[in-house]
Scaffold this motif. Structure first.
Motif, PDB file in Angstrom:
ATOM      1  N   UNK A  62       0.834  -1.200   0.000  1.00 51.90           N
ATOM      2  CA  UNK A  62       0.000   0.000   0.000  1.00 51.90           C
ATOM      3  C   UNK A  62       0.873   1.256   0.000  1.00 51.90           C
ATOM      4  N   UNK A  63       1.950   1.228   0.775  1.00 58.82           N
ATOM      5  CA  UNK A  63       2.848   2.376   0.841  1.00 58.82           C
ATOM      6  C   UNK A  63       3.595   2.544  -0.478  1.00 58.82           C
ATOM      7  N   UNK A  64       4.071   1.452  -1.035  1.00 58.20           N
ATOM      8  CA  UNK A  64       4.755   1.512  -2.334  1.00 58.20           C
ATOM      9  C   UNK A  64       3.814   2.081  -3.384  1.00 58.20           C
ATOM     10  N   UNK A 102      -6.341  10.126   6.336  1.00 57.16           N
ATOM     11  CA  UNK A 102      -5.832  10.217   4.964  1.00 57.16           C
ATOM     12  C   UNK A 102      -4.519   9.445   4.855  1.00 57.16           C
ATOM     13  N   UNK A 103      -4.594   8.193   4.397  1.00 55.12           N
ATOM     14  CA  UNK A 103      -3.392   7.362   4.327  1.00 55.12           C
ATOM     15  C   UNK A 103      -2.299   7.947   3.431  1.00 55.12           C
ATOM     16  N   UNK A 104      -2.621   8.481   2.240  1.00 55.54           N
ATOM     17  CA  UNK A 104      -1.537   9.091   1.453  1.00 55.54           C
ATOM     18  C   UNK A 104      -0.878  10.258   2.186  1.00 55.54           C
ATOM     19  N   UNK A 105      -1.663  11.026   2.928  1.00 54.45           N
ATOM     20  CA  UNK A 105      -1.107  12.136   3.709  1.00 54.45           C
ATOM     21  C   UNK A 105      -0.232  11.605   4.838  1.00 54.45           C
ATOM     22  N   UNK A 142       4.849  11.285   7.324  1.00 56.38           N
ATOM     23  CA  UNK A 142       5.804  10.452   8.065  1.00 56.38           C
ATOM     24  C   UNK A 142       7.164  10.544   7.391  1.00 56.38           C
ATOM     25  N   UNK A 143       7.182  10.369   6.081  1.00 58.48           N
ATOM     26  CA  UNK A 143       8.454  10.440   5.353  1.00 58.48           C
ATOM     27  C   UNK A 143       9.111  11.805   5.528  1.00 58.48           C
ATOM     28  N   UNK A 144       8.345  12.860   5.343  1.00 62.80           N
ATOM     29  CA  UNK A 144       8.901  14.206   5.427  1.00 62.80           C
ATOM     30  C   UNK A 144       9.370  14.539   6.841  1.00 62.80           C
ATOM     31  N   UNK A 200      -3.050   5.179  13.131  1.00 58.41           N
ATOM     32  CA  UNK A 200      -1.688   5.329  13.630  1.00 58.41           C
ATOM     33  C   UNK A 200      -0.834   4.116  13.300  1.00 58.41           C
ATOM     34  N   UNK A 201      -1.469   2.954  13.226  1.00 61.24           N
ATOM     35  CA  UNK A 201      -0.716   1.755  12.831  1.00 61.24           C
ATOM     36  C   UNK A 201      -0.151   1.927  11.437  1.00 61.24           C
ATOM     37  N   UNK A 202      -0.898   2.543  10.536  1.00 60.66           N
ATOM     38  CA  UNK A 202      -0.408   2.797   9.187  1.00 60.66           C
ATOM     39  C   UNK A 202       0.787   3.747   9.237  1.00 60.66           C
TER      40      UNK A 202
END
Length: 119
Positions: free
Chosen positions: A7-9, A63-66, A71-73, A103-105
Motif C-alpha cells: 500500500x505504501x509503495x 488520509x493514508x496518502x497524507x 511520516x516520510x517528510x 496510527x498503525x499505518x
C-alpha cells in the motif's frame, strides 16, 4: 506487514506518476504545491515540527496518502521515533479510536521509509 508495504509503495508510485498528469491538466494543482512549499518552509516553527503537526492532522482525518507523505517528510526533517510516537499520541487523543487504527499505518510507513532512506 506485506500488505501495508504494498500500500505504501503504491501510494508513492501514484504520487510520483500522477503529479505530472495533475500539473498538466489541473488549474489549481501547481498553486497547491507552491502553497505546500511555503507552508512547510523553515520559519519560527521548524519544518520538522510542521511535518509532525501535519502527520497528527493526517491521522485524525484518516488520509493514508497524507500519513505516508508526512511520516516520510518528518523523518527526513530529523524527527526521531520518539517524536513521531508523541505526535501519534496527540492524534489519538484528538481523534479517538479511528486515529489509533490509522496510527498503525503511520508506524508501518515510518518503518518503510527508514528502510528506503540511507543517510
Amino acid at each position: 506487514m506485506k500488505f501495508d508495504e504494498d500500500k505504501i509503495i503504491q501510494s508513492t508510485i501514484n504520487r510520483k506518476q500522477l503529479k505530472i498528469r495533475f500539473s498538466k491538466n489541473s488549474n489549481v494543482y501547481d498553486s497547491f504545491t507552491e502553497l505546500e512549499k511555503k507552508a512547510f518552509e523553515e520559519g519560527n516553527i521548524s519544518k520538522k515540527h510542521k511535518e509532525l503537526m501535519a502527520l497528527s492532522i493526517s491521522i485524525v482525518i484518516k488520509c493514508e496518502p497524507c500519513i505516508e507523505w508526512h511520516v516520510q517528510q518528518a523523518y527526513l526533517a530529523g524527527a526521531s521515533d520518539e517524536e513521531i510516537f508523541e505526535t501519534i499520541d496527540v492524534a489519538i487523543e484528538m481523534g479517538g479510536g479511528p486515529a489509533a487504527a490509522y496510527s498503525r499505518f503511520a508506524l508501518n510507513a515510518l518503518d518503510f521509509h527508514k528502510k528506503q532512506t540511507k543517510y
